[in-house]
Structure formats: C-alpha cells, structure tokens
Scaffold this active site. Structure first.
Site, PDB file in Angstrom:
ATOM      1  N   CYS A   2       0.814  -1.220   0.000  1.00 16.25           N
ATOM      2  CA  CYS A   2       0.000   0.000   0.000  1.00 16.25           C
ATOM      3  C   CYS A   2       0.847   1.268   0.000  1.00 16.25           C
ATOM      4  O   CYS A   2       1.950   1.295   0.553  1.00 16.25           O
ATOM      5  CB  CYS A   2      -0.882   0.031   1.234  1.00 16.25           C
ATOM      6  N   ARG A  27       5.401  -0.329  -5.823  1.00 16.39           N
ATOM      7  CA  ARG A  27       5.342  -1.110  -4.596  1.00 16.39           C
ATOM      8  C   ARG A  27       4.341  -2.265  -4.694  1.00 16.39           C
ATOM      9  O   ARG A  27       4.349  -3.156  -3.862  1.00 16.39           O
ATOM     10  CB  ARG A  27       4.951  -0.199  -3.430  1.00 16.39           C
ATOM     11  N   TRP A  74      -3.056  -2.657  -1.431  1.00 19.63           N
ATOM     12  CA  TRP A  74      -2.687  -4.048  -1.698  1.00 19.63           C
ATOM     13  C   TRP A  74      -3.517  -4.870  -0.723  1.00 19.63           C
ATOM     14  O   TRP A  74      -3.313  -4.803   0.487  1.00 19.63           O
ATOM     15  CB  TRP A  74      -1.186  -4.234  -1.469  1.00 19.63           C
ATOM     16  N   ASN A 100      -2.073   2.111   5.827  1.00 22.37           N
ATOM     17  CA  ASN A 100      -1.212   0.971   5.480  1.00 22.37           C
ATOM     18  C   ASN A 100      -1.043   0.150   6.744  1.00 22.37           C
ATOM     19  O   ASN A 100      -0.874   0.717   7.823  1.00 22.37           O
ATOM     20  CB  ASN A 100       0.171   1.431   5.028  1.00 22.37           C
ATOM     21  N   GLY A 101      -1.037  -1.172   6.603  1.00 14.68           N
ATOM     22  CA  GLY A 101      -0.853  -2.023   7.779  1.00 14.68           C
ATOM     23  C   GLY A 101      -2.075  -2.876   8.024  1.00 14.68           C
ATOM     24  O   GLY A 101      -2.934  -3.015   7.142  1.00 14.68           O
ATOM     25  N   GLU A 481      17.592 -18.068  -6.126  1.00 13.38           N
ATOM     26  CA  GLU A 481      17.290 -16.701  -6.564  1.00 13.38           C
ATOM     27  C   GLU A 481      16.883 -16.682  -8.046  1.00 13.38           C
ATOM     28  O   GLU A 481      15.948 -15.975  -8.429  1.00 13.38           O
ATOM     29  CB  GLU A 481      18.511 -15.801  -6.298  1.00 13.38           C
ATOM     30  N   LYS A 485      13.291 -15.355  -9.387  1.00 10.31           N
ATOM     31  CA  LYS A 485      13.142 -14.295 -10.389  1.00 10.31           C
ATOM     32  C   LYS A 485      12.194 -14.748 -11.490  1.00 10.31           C
ATOM     33  O   LYS A 485      11.303 -14.017 -11.910  1.00 10.31           O
ATOM     34  CB  LYS A 485      14.488 -13.920 -11.040  1.00 10.31           C
ATOM     35  N   GLU A 488       8.496 -15.097 -10.227  1.00 10.52           N
ATOM     36  CA  GLU A 488       7.908 -13.811  -9.851  1.00 10.52           C
ATOM     37  C   GLU A 488       7.376 -13.051 -11.059  1.00 10.52           C
ATOM     38  O   GLU A 488       6.311 -12.470 -11.017  1.00 10.52           O
ATOM     39  CB  GLU A 488       8.978 -12.897  -9.228  1.00 10.52           C
ATOM     40  N   HIS A 504      16.906 -36.688  -5.342  1.00 15.82           N
ATOM     41  CA  HIS A 504      15.960 -37.088  -4.296  1.00 15.82           C
ATOM     42  C   HIS A 504      14.556 -36.560  -4.561  1.00 15.82           C
ATOM     43  O   HIS A 504      13.783 -36.350  -3.635  1.00 15.82           O
ATOM     44  CB  HIS A 504      16.472 -36.616  -2.935  1.00 15.82           C
ATOM     45  N   LYS A 603       6.471  -4.677  -3.559  1.00 19.76           N
ATOM     46  CA  LYS A 603       7.896  -4.387  -3.457  1.00 19.76           C
ATOM     47  C   LYS A 603       8.362  -4.426  -2.010  1.00 19.76           C
ATOM     48  O   LYS A 603       9.436  -4.899  -1.709  1.00 19.76           O
ATOM     49  CB  LYS A 603       8.164  -2.993  -4.059  1.00 19.76           C
TER      50      LYS A 603
HETATM   51  C1  G6P Z   1       9.189  -8.549  -1.321  1.00 19.40           C
HETATM   52  C2  G6P Z   1       9.858  -8.165  -2.628  1.00 19.40           C
HETATM   53  C3  G6P Z   1      11.150  -8.944  -2.799  1.00 19.40           C
HETATM   54  C4  G6P Z   1      12.052  -8.740  -1.601  1.00 19.40           C
HETATM   55  C5  G6P Z   1      11.342  -9.065  -0.290  1.00 19.40           C
HETATM   56  C6  G6P Z   1      12.154  -8.624   0.907  1.00 19.40           C
HETATM   57  O1  G6P Z   1       8.741  -9.853  -1.385  1.00 19.40           O
HETATM   58  O2  G6P Z   1       8.987  -8.420  -3.711  1.00 19.40           O
HETATM   59  O3  G6P Z   1      11.803  -8.513  -3.968  1.00 19.40           O
HETATM   60  O4  G6P Z   1      13.181  -9.534  -1.734  1.00 19.40           O
HETATM   61  O5  G6P Z   1      10.095  -8.395  -0.216  1.00 19.40           O
HETATM   62  O6  G6P Z   1      12.260  -7.227   0.882  1.00 19.40           O
HETATM   63  P1  G6P Z   1      13.385  -6.378   1.545  1.00 19.40           P
HETATM   64  O7  G6P Z   1      13.033  -4.957   1.205  1.00 19.40           O
HETATM   65  O8  G6P Z   1      13.317  -6.650   3.024  1.00 19.40           O
HETATM   66  O9  G6P Z   1      14.682  -6.798   0.980  1.00 19.40           O
END
Ligand code: G6P
Length: 608
Positions: A2, A27, A74, A100-101, A481, A485, A488, A504, A603
């Site tokens: 948000c 975000r 969000w 927000n929250g 990672e 990616k 996502e 396994h 984000k």
């Molecule tokens: C969200 C984002 C990710 C990020 C994660 C942790 O899920 O989409 O890209 O890695 O939060 O965020 P931070 O700001 O704590 O690295």
C-alpha cells in the site's frame, strides 16, 4: 505494498496526489483512490485496478481543493474492489482516512461500532478507524485520532483529513513507514520518499507511536500522550532521474544494467588494499566487540534471504564463525536462542519489511547485537539496528529485486572480510578478496554486455511451464534466486535446488520439455556439478548452464551456455546471478507480463 500520499498547501491537491501515488505504483497494489476537501464537502473517488483506471474514472474534471489524500491498496482484508479501496470515510461523510498495515482487533471494534449504530460500507479492517475517529470526535481531529489509536492493536501508517478542519492533515505511525515532505507553504505526507521527491528533498521520518499535525506553514509531531517530539530533517540524496526509467523499457532492466555502478557505490570507501580488509565504520563495533561474538544469525525475507544464505557460506568458510540463516517470519515467533554474544544481521533492500523489522526487535530484546545491511537510508530497520552498512545502490523500483541482491552479497563479503581478518584470514588472503571485490564492477559490466545472448536463449524457453535451477555451494542460493526471479515475473513455475538433491525428487520431473538451469562456475564443487549435468542429459533434459569463461567440459554437454569471468568462489554469485536476472526478464517480456509490477506481489511487504 500500500502507498499513502497526503497534501496540504496552496496548489490543487488532486493532480499532485495522483502523480504521487503513481510514483508508488512500483510497490505493488490492486486498487487506488483519493479524497479531497472541496469547499462544498468531501469528495472521495476510488476504483479497483490501476491509477490509470482511477484517472479514467475521474475524467477531465478533478476534484478541486488544496487538502487531500490518495492511496494505493494491496488487499489484505477484503477483495480488491471499489468499496474496499481507500480512502475510507465515516458515517457522516466528513472524515476520510487512508491506512497501510493491519488492524488486528478490527473484528471486535467493528462489532462494537456496529452496536453503536455505525454503518460499514466495506470489508476492510481500515474502515473501523474512520468510524472510531468519528465516534471520538468531540474536540479537535488530532485528539479524536489519538483517542481512536489508543483502542487499536496492530500496525498502521495513516493519514486523516476532515471537512471540519480544512487546514489540517493528520498522520500517525505505528509499524508502517511514514514521512513528512517539507515544502514552502505546503507539506506532504507519504509512505515512501519517492512520492515527494519531485517537490522536496527535505523530509522528516516519523517513528512508531507518533502523530503529526500538519498545516500549510508548519507541522508538529507528538507522541500518543500529546508530548511534542523534536525531529530531525533529513535531506534526500536520490534525485528524480534515479526513480525514472531513463530510456529503458522497464525499471527492472534499468536496475540490472546499473549493477556495475551500484556495486561500485556499495564498495566505495570500504576497501583497504594494503591491510587486506574492509573499513566498516557504520557497524559501530570495535575489534574486541567483534571478537566477542561467537555466532552470527542472518535474518531476511525473499531475495534478501537468498543473499543471507551466501553470507552464511562466506562467514563460515572465510571468517570461521558459526553462522545460520533464518526467515525473519520464523525467527520472530520461534523463541530463538540468541544472546549478547550473537550478532544478528538483518538484510533488507527496503528496510521496511515488517517481519525483518520485528525479527530485529526480537533479537534486541534478547540482548543480541544487531546490524543492518539495508539499501534505503533512514528506513525503519536502518534506524532500529545498532549499526550496519548501507548498500548505496540507489532506489530499486522494479518489484523483482536485482541490484539490491548483488549489493547485499558484496556488503556481506565486506563484513566477512572485516570479521575474517580478525579471526582467521591472513593479510594475503584478505588482499586477494579485496582485489576480487575491486574487480567486480568491470566483470559485471562484461557479463551484462552479453545480454543479447541471454535474450536469444530466453526466446527458446519462453513457452516452458516449469523450470529447475540447480547449483552447489555458493551457487545453491543463486539457484534459489534464479528460480524466484523467473516465477515472480514470468509466472513459470520454477524451483531451485542444491544440484545433488535433484536425485531425491525433482529428477522425476525431467523430460525434454523441462529447462534445467545449472549454475556451474569453476569453483571447488565444479566436478561434482558436471556429474549432475550428465544425469540430467541422460534423461533428455534441456540444459542451460552458467559457466566460467574457457569452460570446455560443460560447453560440450550443455545445450546452451552463458559465460562469466573468473573470480574467487565466494564472489561467483555476484556474476552468476546476472544471466539469470536477464533470463527471467527477457522470458517475462516475451510472455507479455507486467515485469515491473507482477501480479499479487509487493515491493515492500509492510504487513506480516
Ligand atoms: C518482497 C519483494 C522482494 C524482496 C522481499 C524482501 O517480497 O517483492 O523482492 O526480496 O520483499 O524485501 P526487503 O526490502 O526486506 O529486501
């Protein structure tokens, strides 16, 4: 997640608010709205969808007034529809609020307010706040907000306006970021500095338990007991160009391509070549304090958690200190065994991830020494920890984290070097690491210059339904990672595994439709991973391998190879992740996905 923007000043609020929330689009959100105090009363407009949908809905004639709020939501409580979008209003339609929250006792409060005759229009937890403020409205708006907030459990960043007080904007924070942007005869409230950067560089970060009364020409920040709090004005370093796409089709691509510079910035001023160590004054720890630490716990979420895994390998191998990695969301509720000899390191791009922030608070409470590896200067985690180091990677706007990840790995290498030189590394070993770190920016540029090669490989895999990413040692976290990616942003199901673990379970999935991505640079486990590639080929799997320049063995057996320059084992992730970032990016673009704002993702996850 948000986004909040509030404005009070002399200009028309609506266009400024719309531009402000547009800056927060990155975000992640699913509905948007705004409220303006007009001469004739409160106007609230909100829609499910994007800001462009809100703009269309508003048409040519924007609500007119110089006090207002806007929000991107969000969804947490209630589906993303028009009614659940913020701002929310009270029964009388005079108070508007954005939040927000999560209000954790919303259900009980809603029941109580309903019994008192309040009528609810949405399914959200937020709406209770608007009614609660209305219920307590018996003097000034700030008093009513303060009284209402004392009834609330949970996390919030809120902004509130009322037709009864057209010269006041109220903001309050508890667990969800909020700042004031200070202008000439105007002020902003925002959940993220990107929303105000166009208008001012002077900001005041609010802390938990604070309420701000913001007018056109001044502001006052108080605690919940109404005692004035003296606050520091921070000057933002980021300029506008850094939060714009600068000629690239997407922020993600811009940020991938920025990595030679962002890594240079992360390293700047930290390398001590002769001593073979790193200078990290921000950690606020002397040699004896570092030596007193007998264990390191790294805690993070998402991509930052993957960086933490690499940190664990580095700290154990090079600094010879026991290290472990915890998902922040698990750590905080797990009764963890940390004490004053434990160093707890939070890794976070945004510095606002709710679970990571809570984990660090938990660690502090148990007496642990805390450090932050954070990108956003002045963020909540940065302010909570005992010390740390900033990435200085510049704003990361694309939801999929890229340059923050490589920055985090580099920062962890610096920390490893600093601790390692005290415990186990000789000056010569230290110098070797310093040399390898200093060489990284140019090597990163070299890998990125081959982006077209990755683009071509992505074309051939773009219709895949599933993908497997395999790596060993330092490149096992890179496999995780790479898979993250891809899933996502392209919505292809992808899994990362330690390469040997493939036998396994995941091996059952391998056929000629399944891309298998190996991260196999020439390192200590190279020969082992060659055998794993053979095993996949024996089952007709299609192999894409990231290998070290000059590799002949894998080049012969893999279907596609992308090369990276040679570096020390611990730094290979900084180079090997780059083709995987590009691969995910080009695959998603070819599949027509919204790369910078993938569905359902946020984000910065400011709720737990
Ligand atoms: C969200 C984002 C990710 C990020 C994660 C942790 O899920 O989409 O890209 O890695 O939060 O965020 P931070 O700001 O704590 O690295």
């Amino acid at each position: 997640m948000c986004g909040i923007v509030g404005y009070i000043g002399k200009r028309e609020a609506a266009p400024l608010l719309l531009d402000g929330v547009q800056r927060l689009e990155y975000r992640g959100y699913d509905s948007a709205g705004l409220a303006i105090v007009e001469d004739t009363g409160l106007v609230v407009e909100k829609v499910a969808g994007r800001i462009v949908d809100l703009r269309t809905h508003l048409g040519e004639r924007l609500p007119s007034g110089s006090l207002g709020l806007a929000h991107t939501r969000w969804a947490t409580h209630g589906v993303p529809n028009d009614a659940n979008a913020h701002p929310h209003i009270d029964c009388g339609g005079t108070i508007a609020l954005v939040h927000n929250g999560i209000i954790e006792n919303a259900r009980a409060l809603r029941k109580w307010l309903t019994e008192k005759g309040h009528k609810f229009r949405s399914d959200t937890d937020t709406e209770v706040l608007a009614h609660l403020i209305e219920h307590f409205m018996n003097g000034s708006l700030v008093e009513a907000v303060g009284t209402a907030l004392r009834e609330v459990e949970g996390a919030y960043g809120i902004a509130v306006i009322s037709t009864a007080e057209p010269d006041t904007l109220i903001a309050a924070r508890n667990g969800s970021p909020l700042l004031l942007g200070l202008g000439e005869g105007e002020h902003f409230v925002a959940s993220d500095a990107a929303a105000v950067l166009e208008h001012t560089r002077n900001v005041v970060y609010m802390d938990d338990g604070e309420i701000a009364v913001v007018g056109r020409d001044g502001y006052d920040i108080m605690d919940l007991q109404a005692t004035h709090v003296e606050k520091l004005v921070t000057t933002l370093e980021w300029d506008l160009a850094k939060i714009e796409r600068g000629g690239h089709q997407h922020f993600m691509l811009k940020e991938i391509m920025e990595q030679p510079d962002s890594i240079r910035d992360t390293l700047r001023g930290h390398l001590l070549e002769d001593e073979g160590t790193a200078k990290l004054s921000g950690i606020n720890m002397e040699d004896d304090e570092l030596l007193a630490i007998d264990r390191v716990v790294l805690t993070a979420c998402g991509t930052s958690w993957h960086a933490a895994l690499i940190g664990e390998y580095m700290l154990e191998e090079l600094a010879r200190i026991p290290a472990e990695v915890e998902y922040a969301s698990e750590f905080r509720y797990r009764n963890p065994t940390v004490d004053e000899r434990t160093l707890v390191i939070a890794i976070s791009q945004s510095g606002e991830t709710a679970d990571t922030l809570a984990a660090i608070r938990e660690a502090k409470q148990r007496g642990a020494r805390t450090l932050g590896i954070v990108n956003v200067v002045g963020s909540s985690i940065a302010r909570e920890v005992d010390g740390g180091t900033y990435l200085h990677a510049g704003p990361e706007i694309g939801v999929a984290s890229t340059k923050a990840f490589t920055g985090q790995v580099v920062a962890l290498a610096l920390l490893t070097l600093r601790i390692g030189r005290l415990r186990s590394l000789s000056v010569l070993q230290g110098r070797e690491i310093v040399k390898a770190l200093a060489a990284l920016p140019d090597q990163v540029a070299e890998v990125l210059s081959r982006s077209q090669q990755v683009q071509r490989v992505a074309e051939t895999f773009m219709r895949a339904q599933n993908a497997l990413y395999l790596g060993r040692g330092y490149n096992f976290p890179v496999a995780l990672e790479g898979a993250l990616k891809l899933k996502e942003i392209s919505y292809i199901h992808a899994e990362g595994y330690p390469a040997a673990e493939m036998k396994h379970g995941p091996i059952a999935l391998i056929d000629d439709m399944m891309p298998v991505v190996f991260i196999a640079p020439k390192d200590a486990v190279y020969q082992k991973i060659v055998s794993n590639i053979e095993e996949v080929k024996a089952r007709r799997g299609r192999v894409l391998a990231v290998v070290t320049e000059g590799d002949e063995q894998i080049t012969e057996i893999a279907d596609y190879v992308i090369t990276i320059p040679e570096t020390i084992d611990s730094l290979t992730p900084v180079l090997s992740v780059l083709p995987l970032q590009l691969f995910a990016y080009y695959t998603a673009v070819r599949r027509g996905c919204d790369v910078d704002q993938p569905r359902n993702l946020a984000k910065s996850v400011t709720v737990e």
